[in-house]
Design a protein around this motif. Structure first.
Motif, PDB file in Angstrom:
ATOM      1  N   GLY A 153       0.817  -1.211   0.000  1.00 43.02           N
ATOM      2  CA  GLY A 153       0.000   0.000   0.000  1.00 43.02           C
ATOM      3  C   GLY A 153       0.845   1.253   0.000  1.00 43.02           C
ATOM      4  O   GLY A 153       0.589   2.199  -0.755  1.00 43.02           O
ATOM      5  N   GLY A 154       1.875   1.286   0.848  1.00 52.16           N
ATOM      6  CA  GLY A 154       2.741   2.453   0.907  1.00 52.16           C
ATOM      7  C   GLY A 154       3.498   2.677  -0.390  1.00 52.16           C
ATOM      8  O   GLY A 154       3.647   3.819  -0.860  1.00 52.16           O
ATOM      9  N   ALA A 155       3.979   1.587  -0.983  1.00 54.20           N
ATOM     10  CA  ALA A 155       4.727   1.708  -2.239  1.00 54.20           C
ATOM     11  C   ALA A 155       3.848   2.270  -3.348  1.00 54.20           C
ATOM     12  O   ALA A 155       4.267   3.167  -4.100  1.00 54.20           O
ATOM     13  CB  ALA A 155       5.282   0.335  -2.639  1.00 54.20           C
ATOM     14  N   VAL A 156       2.626   1.769  -3.456  1.00 56.09           N
ATOM     15  CA  VAL A 156       1.722   2.248  -4.509  1.00 56.09           C
ATOM     16  C   VAL A 156       1.345   3.704  -4.267  1.00 56.09           C
ATOM     17  O   VAL A 156       1.312   4.514  -5.206  1.00 56.09           O
ATOM     18  CB  VAL A 156       0.457   1.363  -4.581  1.00 56.09           C
ATOM     19  N   PHE A 157       1.077   4.063  -3.024  1.00 53.34           N
ATOM     20  CA  PHE A 157       0.688   5.443  -2.741  1.00 53.34           C
ATOM     21  C   PHE A 157       1.798   6.415  -3.115  1.00 53.34           C
ATOM     22  O   PHE A 157       1.568   7.390  -3.846  1.00 53.34           O
ATOM     23  CB  PHE A 157       0.327   5.614  -1.267  1.00 53.34           C
ATOM     24  N   PHE A 158       3.003   6.172  -2.627  1.00 50.86           N
ATOM     25  CA  PHE A 158       4.076   7.138  -2.860  1.00 50.86           C
ATOM     26  C   PHE A 158       4.548   7.121  -4.312  1.00 50.86           C
ATOM     27  O   PHE A 158       4.941   8.165  -4.852  1.00 50.86           O
ATOM     28  CB  PHE A 158       5.236   6.885  -1.899  1.00 50.86           C
ATOM     29  N   ALA A 159       4.491   5.961  -4.964  1.00 46.95           N
ATOM     30  CA  ALA A 159       4.844   5.923  -6.387  1.00 46.95           C
ATOM     31  C   ALA A 159       3.842   6.730  -7.211  1.00 46.95           C
ATOM     32  O   ALA A 159       4.231   7.532  -8.078  1.00 46.95           O
ATOM     33  CB  ALA A 159       4.889   4.474  -6.875  1.00 46.95           C
ATOM     34  N   THR A 160       2.554   6.530  -6.927  1.00 43.72           N
ATOM     35  CA  THR A 160       1.524   7.285  -7.646  1.00 43.72           C
ATOM     36  C   THR A 160       1.612   8.769  -7.316  1.00 43.72           C
ATOM     37  O   THR A 160       1.452   9.625  -8.195  1.00 43.72           O
ATOM     38  CB  THR A 160       0.126   6.755  -7.294  1.00 43.72           C
ATOM     39  N   ALA A 161       1.870   9.074  -6.054  1.00 45.41           N
ATOM     40  CA  ALA A 161       1.996  10.476  -5.650  1.00 45.41           C
ATOM     41  C   ALA A 161       3.164  11.142  -6.364  1.00 45.41           C
ATOM     42  O   ALA A 161       3.086  12.305  -6.783  1.00 45.41           O
ATOM     43  CB  ALA A 161       2.173  10.573  -4.140  1.00 45.41           C
ATOM     44  N   PHE A 162       4.254  10.409  -6.530  1.00 46.58           N
ATOM     45  CA  PHE A 162       5.415  10.968  -7.218  1.00 46.58           C
ATOM     46  C   PHE A 162       5.114  11.204  -8.695  1.00 46.58           C
ATOM     47  O   PHE A 162       5.446  12.262  -9.252  1.00 46.58           O
ATOM     48  CB  PHE A 162       6.604  10.015  -7.068  1.00 46.58           C
ATOM     49  N   VAL A 163       4.450  10.243  -9.319  1.00 48.87           N
ATOM     50  CA  VAL A 163       4.148  10.354 -10.750  1.00 48.87           C
ATOM     51  C   VAL A 163       3.159  11.482 -11.017  1.00 48.87           C
ATOM     52  O   VAL A 163       3.293  12.238 -11.985  1.00 48.87           O
ATOM     53  CB  VAL A 163       3.601   9.019 -11.294  1.00 48.87           C
ATOM     54  N   THR A 164       2.155  11.625 -10.149  1.00 52.73           N
ATOM     55  CA  THR A 164       1.116  12.644 -10.371  1.00 52.73           C
ATOM     56  C   THR A 164       1.521  14.031  -9.897  1.00 52.73           C
ATOM     57  O   THR A 164       0.811  15.006 -10.130  1.00 52.73           O
ATOM     58  CB  THR A 164      -0.184  12.241  -9.642  1.00 52.73           C
ATOM     59  N   GLY A 165       2.644  14.122  -9.187  1.00 54.04           N
ATOM     60  CA  GLY A 165       3.072  15.421  -8.683  1.00 54.04           C
ATOM     61  C   GLY A 165       2.442  15.788  -7.358  1.00 54.04           C
ATOM     62  O   GLY A 165       2.432  16.963  -6.968  1.00 54.04           O
TER      63      GLY A 165
END
Length: 534
Positions: free
Chosen positions: A500-512
């Motif tokens: 869950g943490g990996a997906v959240f921060f990866a998506t957050a990084f990609v979306t800005g």
């Protein structure tokens, strides 16, 4: 923003340690006592001084005392004069505050049967439960006076940006309570009276207050500060502090006032309901304590300095940055807790005297409580916008409106949905309080929700949605492991949290959704100053 992140990191890190020890405490408490007579009686006895602590000591007193102490410290023409004025103010407050605490504690202990009857008169339906709750409440209540003095000493240090001692002190409470559970369990033995464990816990609460006070007194002396006891005298500054504390008691404490309301309604439900509510709230308190309390504690003295120096732009930037940090950490925590509540409750609490049926009910309570988690945290950021300007009256009206709504909803839902409906009502009232506070701040021009901030939060929500979808898919796949042996439980929860943490921060990084300057400061790299929110 660098100093805010650093302060939040210090407070949040130490608070996390305390919350983790508190979590261990509640895990042991659930397994040793379950959700029965002794557990309910102790939860009520611990709720009384603990809620007054949050309401008065760490709530109203801190938000009124810290700005006034900061003004005395930083408002003088030179440093020496500021130190002298601040020292005199602290001595005067201590001399009056100590006697008020002693008298208040004595009156409350004498009146304890009536207080317990008001909050939990339905305890009388179970033989011995009411009298035992009164006895435990009298044993624990001296903790309030002790921890209130701790809050004052923490305020002295916080005003000087020394946050670590105040954030570390709660660890002592949880360590002593864990020791109390262990000693009570050993004395009780297998098949013994659970009240022995509850009595050991109650004694540990007051002993913890002594230990915390001794530690903070040492920390204050180590910081080069000296407090002197004077003859009590209501100086103009002490009177002003009192006038600020009275409304702030309610305005800063809607969550704590709601705790009393929830306790009243919970004790009217089947035995064990109060214990299940308090244990569920521990899960809710993990992110609330780490993020909300850290941000609220750090932002108040900083905001006070900007306002006293008439720097409105910096005040706006500080609150906007705090808002962004809060949502970045709180939104995913709330979503993860709501989806994974059955996994967390089963893995951590079910066992010993805590049954699977207790765990199922507790999971539903957690889901209802975390619906209001973002609001609980954001209120900690919005309230300082008033308190730093010594406006403690406005939050009174928003808190009063929210509390009335909370009671009205409870009257409707408690009999229909039980303890879960009660938790949901608390979340709704907290959200209403948050909305009202922001609207007033915005209309007065003290804080505005900018387009940049809104865009950042929208991107955070996209990342939360991606994480939630993954957790929703993983939950049933790993269900057999939640109640398995220790490696299975650790592995299952580790997989949920890690993925869950990996997906959240990866998506957050990609979306800005992640501000690069914020990430740099959180990872302790050099970064350019963050621009003011627009």
């Amino acid at each position: 923003m660098t100093s805010l992140v650093k302060s939040v990191g210090t407070i949040g890190g130490l608070t996390m340690i305390s919350r983790l020890f508190g979590f261990v405490r509640d895990m042991l408490l659930a397994r040793v006592l379950g959700a029965g007579l002794a557990a309910d009686a102790f939860q009520l006895a611990f709720t009384l001084p603990n809620t007054f602590r949050r309401l008065f000591a760490e709530g109203a007193f801190s938000v009124a005392f810290v700005p006034m102490y900061s003004r005395a410290l930083h408002g003088a023409a030179d440093a020496a004069s500021g130190e002298a004025a601040a020292a005199k103010f602290a001595d005067d407050v201590l001399s009056v505050f100590l006697w008020i605490l002693l008298v208040f504690s004595a009156v409350m202990m004498i009146a304890m049967p009536g207080i317990v009857w008001i909050l939990a008169r339905d305890f009388q339906a179970v033989p011995g439960k009411f009298d035992f709750a009164v006895f435990l409440s009298r044993v624990t209540f001296p903790y309030l006076a002790l921890i209130s003095l701790v809050a004052m000493l923490s305020g002295l240090l916080n005003a000087r940006s020394r946050f670590a001692p105040g954030a570390l002190a709660p660890v002592l409470l949880n360590l002593l309570l864990i020791a109390g559970i262990a000693i009570g369990w050993r004395v009780r033995g297998p098949g013994g009276d659970d009240r022995i464990v509850a009595e050991a816990l109650a004694i540990s609460v007051s002993l913890a207050g002594v230990a915390q006070l001794a530690y903070l007194w040492w920390a204050v002396r180590r910081a080069g500060l000296t407090l002197r006891f004077r003859f009590p005298k209501f100086t103009p500054e002490v009177k002003r502090l009192g006038m600020l504390i009275l409304p702030a008691t309610f305005g800063a404490g809607i969550y704590q006032v709601s705790q009393f309301v929830d306790t009243f309604f919970a004790t009217s439900l089947p035995q064990g309901s109060l214990t299940l509510l308090k244990l569920a709230d521990r899960l809710n308190q993990l992110p609330l304590g780490i993020v909300g309390i850290a941000l609220g504690t750090a932002i108040l003295p900083m905001l006070s300095r900007h306002i006293h120096s008439d720097d409105g732009a910096e005040a706006q930037r500080l609150q906007a940055n705090a808002f962004e940090i809060a949502t970045l950490l709180t939104l995913p925590a709330a979503a993860a807790l709501a989806i994974c509540a059955p996994a967390f409750v089963t893995a951590f609490f079910v066992g010993g005297k805590f049954t699977s049926a207790d765990g199922a009910t507790m999971a539903h309570i957690v889901v209802a409580l975390v619906a209001g988690l973002p609001a609980y945290v954001i209120v900690k950021i919005l309230n300082p916008g008033f308190f730093a300007r010594e406006d403690t009256k406005t939050p009174v009206w928003t808190a009063l409106a929210s509390l009335i709504v909370n009671i009205a909803i409870n009257l409707y839902v408690v009999q229909r949905f039980g303890i879960v409906g009660l938790a949901g009502a608390t979340a709704v009232s907290a959200s209403l309080n948050c909305l009202l506070l922001y609207v007033i701040l915005h209309r007065r021009g003290w804080f505005r929700f900018t387009a940049k901030l809104a865009g950042r939060i929208a991107r955070q929500l996209i990342a939360v949605a991606a994480m939630a979808a993954l957790l929703w898919w993983m939950m049933p796949l790993m269900e057999p492991w939640y109640g398995g042996n220790i490696p299975q439980r650790v592995g299952a929860l580790g997989a949920l949290c890690g993925a869950g943490g990996a997906v959240f921060f990866a998506t957050a990084f990609v979306t800005g959704a992640l501000d690069k300057d914020l990430v740099a400061m959180l990872t302790r790299r050099r970064a350019k100053p963050a621009p003011m929110q627009e």
